[in-house]
Design an enzyme around this catalytic site. Structure first.
Site, PDB file in Angstrom:
ATOM      1  N   ASP A 190       0.840  -1.195   0.000  1.00  0.00           N
ATOM      2  CA  ASP A 190       0.000   0.000   0.000  1.00  0.00           C
ATOM      3  C   ASP A 190       0.879   1.250   0.000  1.00  0.00           C
ATOM      4  O   ASP A 190       2.098   1.176   0.199  1.00  0.00           O
ATOM      5  CB  ASP A 190      -0.912  -0.038   1.236  1.00  0.00           C
ATOM      6  CG  ASP A 190      -2.225   0.671   1.029  1.00  0.00           C
ATOM      7  OD1 ASP A 190      -2.307   1.549   0.142  1.00  0.00           O
ATOM      8  OD2 ASP A 190      -3.187   0.351   1.754  1.00  0.00           O
ATOM      9  N   GLU A 208       3.097   5.138  -3.732  1.00  0.00           N
ATOM     10  CA  GLU A 208       3.421   6.214  -4.685  1.00  0.00           C
ATOM     11  C   GLU A 208       4.823   6.827  -4.489  1.00  0.00           C
ATOM     12  O   GLU A 208       5.448   7.115  -5.526  1.00  0.00           O
ATOM     13  CB  GLU A 208       2.354   7.312  -4.604  1.00  0.00           C
ATOM     14  CG  GLU A 208       0.957   6.854  -4.945  1.00  0.00           C
ATOM     15  CD  GLU A 208       0.263   6.120  -3.795  1.00  0.00           C
ATOM     16  OE1 GLU A 208      -0.631   5.310  -4.062  1.00  0.00           O
ATOM     17  OE2 GLU A 208       0.642   6.360  -2.624  1.00  0.00           O
ATOM     18  N   ASP A 233      -7.792   4.383  -3.652  1.00  0.00           N
ATOM     19  CA  ASP A 233      -8.919   4.623  -2.747  1.00  0.00           C
ATOM     20  C   ASP A 233     -10.003   5.449  -3.440  1.00  0.00           C
ATOM     21  O   ASP A 233     -10.233   6.623  -3.125  1.00  0.00           O
ATOM     22  CB  ASP A 233      -8.431   5.330  -1.480  1.00  0.00           C
ATOM     23  CG  ASP A 233      -7.480   4.472  -0.680  1.00  0.00           C
ATOM     24  OD1 ASP A 233      -7.440   3.258  -0.909  1.00  0.00           O
ATOM     25  OD2 ASP A 233      -6.765   5.023   0.187  1.00  0.00           O
TER      26      ASP A 233
END
Length: 530
Positions: free
Chosen positions: A240, A243, A310
């Site tokens: 997760d 980025e 998300d």
């Protein structure tokens, strides 16, 4: 060009930011209907403008500019050449072909096991179940909280007996209070901040990111994951925040081992996937798939399953995942998935959300990986034995959580996904061997049909299955374009149509329009009809 939350299948006239964010993954490879592909092999923050009178690529900071061009008569040829240049995806492990169950969040070992047991009691297919974030004591500890997860090895063993694999969430943040922070900071294994307070993200406290561009940091991270999870038999990871998701996207403020963030930050998610893939491979694992929230060129060779972040629980967001999945496939990442139902904004007991979830679930049954996830309201508080607060659990997000009528539809589709396994396995094999996307725009298989280049709300699952998701509330039919160059069979009715035309397909609540090419998969006909 990767993953952007927009509706444009044709990027001409668009300007795209070359930077990663939650639900945005910049993979700067563009394919033109003129017969070429171009990779902007420069991981700098920048932009790409596809103007009517020219194309402009910009890097904010770069010690050198690198780009690569290929040509081909078809998109399939271009995809093949691109995979040869940047790396082929591995063979998708068998657990990637079926159904994955998740929610935000299973708060304990027993709660998670109860869900897997219920799947088996109901004879529902289940390949992977997920322990999401903050199953750890502090972010960056890379291990289970003993109070809520007292015996991970026993949990994994019981799941294996049920035929289910456990996937665990791993964040690249290390809290300043983590047991690993001082050592990682001292060894220079964290992303550096050039100015101001050395805090890069704040979620349940201040933290900094593991610098996965540093080979020593990659080795350290895997050593902790092996100790915290691998020794219990866990071999599937959810990477997760990949980025990475800086609290402030002021890229000039950060510095990696590989260089200034402005010049190199877009390679970070690729190196995050690389850290885990090479660690697993070094320990002898041969069947690797890891879910990751971001990607860059070459991520596919490290077993990266990209998901779209998300996103909101809305019909608009659902429609955009079709376009996103098509673009991700073009950009050379054949493994793609979404949070079925969207991540945030859905209530388990809301009839309007239930309709959205059913339609999303039908679409998800034909995506490269079928995965349920979301933060469902209302939330459920979680408290430790000493009275201290833990992050809450969400409401039910299992197939049986949305009422008996919806359950019958969802169960039918998850079982259909299982019937599709042999075909999906073949499509995944083509992704590995030939660089072909699993989720494809119509143009990929039918480049000589001009209309196929403009359809962005349908997709192909491999070469033979055309899916037309229902993306409007209350709809009971929709227009479907059937490309020229094939004959198309309605998977539900058996009706055969010539290609090169629009048809109006029935789509009652329990059916998503699906057509198969030139008589393919005739054994699956009628399985989804009530």
């Amino acid at each position: 060009m990767g993953l952007y939350q927009q509706d444009h299948i044709d990027l001409k006239g668009c300007t795209l930011e070359l930077a990663h964010r939650n639900s945005q993954a910049s993979v700067p490879f563009v394919v033109s209907s003129a017969g070429y592909g171009m990779l902007w092999h420069t991981p700098a923050v920048g932009r790409a403008t596809f103007g009517r009178n020219g194309t402009e690529w910009t890097a904010e900071s770069a010690p050198q500019i690198d780009y690569w061009v290929t040509a081909g008569d078809t998109p399939a040829q271009i995809s093949r050449a691109y995979a040869d240049a940047t790396g082929h995806a591995p063979v998708m492990p068998e657990r990637g072909l079926g159904y994955w169950q998740c929610k935000l969040r299973y708060s304990s070992q027993e709660e998670l096991l109860d869900v897997a047991r219920e799947h088996r009691r109901r004879d529902l297919p289940l390949d992977v179940i997920v322990a999401d974030f903050f199953h750890w004591p502090r972010m960056g500890d890379f291990r289970f909280d003993d109070e809520f997860w007292p015996d991970p090895a026993a949990m994994v063993a019981e799941l294996r007996d049920l035929g289910v694999e456990l996937m665990v969430s791993v964040w690249p943040q290390v809290a300043l209070t983590s047991e690993n922070f001082d050592e990682m900071s001292r060894q220079g294994l964290l992303v550096a901040t050039n100015q101001g307070i050395d805090v890069q993200m704040w979620f349940e406290g201040p933290s900094r990111f593991v610098d996965t561009t540093n080979p020593r940091a990659r080795a350290y991270l895997w050593d902790k994951l092996r100790t915290g999870y691998g020794r219990h038999g866990i071999r599937t990871f959810w990477l997760d925040e990949a980025e990475p998701e800086f609290g402030q996207y002021d890229f000039g403020a950060y510095r990696y081992d590989a260089g200034p963030a402005l010049a190199v930050t877009n390679i970070y998610p690729q190196t995050f996937s690389r850290a885990v893939f090479e660690g697993q491979q070094g320990d002898g694992e041969t069947e690797i798939v890891n879910l990751v929230r971001c990607a860059w060129a070459g991520s596919q060779r490290y077993g990266a399953l990209l998901w779209s972040g998300d996103i909101h629980s809305s019909w608009t967001a659902m429609r955009r995942q079709i376009t996103a999945g098509i673009h991700v496939g073009v950009a050379g990442v054949p493994w793609f998935t979404t949070d079925i139902g969207g991540f945030g904004g859905g209530r388990t007991d809301d009839p309007a959300f239930q309709e959205l979830l059913v339609r999303w679930f039908q679409m998800g049954a034909f995506m490269p990986v079928m995965r349920m996830h979301g933060d469902r309201a209302p939330q459920v508080p979680v408290v430790a034995a000493d009275g201290s607060r833990r992050l809450p659990s969400g409401s039910g997000n299992e197939l049986w959580s949305f009422g008996p009528e919806n359950y019958e539809i969802l169960a039918r589709y998850v079982r259909f996904r299982e019937r599709l396994r042999d075909y999906t396995r073949d499509v995944m094999r083509a992704a590995h061997e030939d660089g072909q996307p699993v989720m494809r725009g119509l143009f990929h298989n039918f480049p000589d049909d001009p209309q196929a280049w403009d359809v962005g709300d349908q997709f192909m699952h491999g070469p033979d299955v055309l899916v037309a998701p229902v993306t409007e509330p209350g709809a009971t039919s929709r227009a479907v374009y059937l490309p020229a160059g094939a004959r198309w069979t309605d998977l539900h009715t058996g009706a055969v149509h010539a290609g090169g035309q629009w048809v109006e397909a029935d789509a009652p609540r329990h059916l998503v329009p699906v057509f198969t090419r030139d008589g393919a998969l005739s054994d699956l006909q009628g399985h989804l009809v009530a």
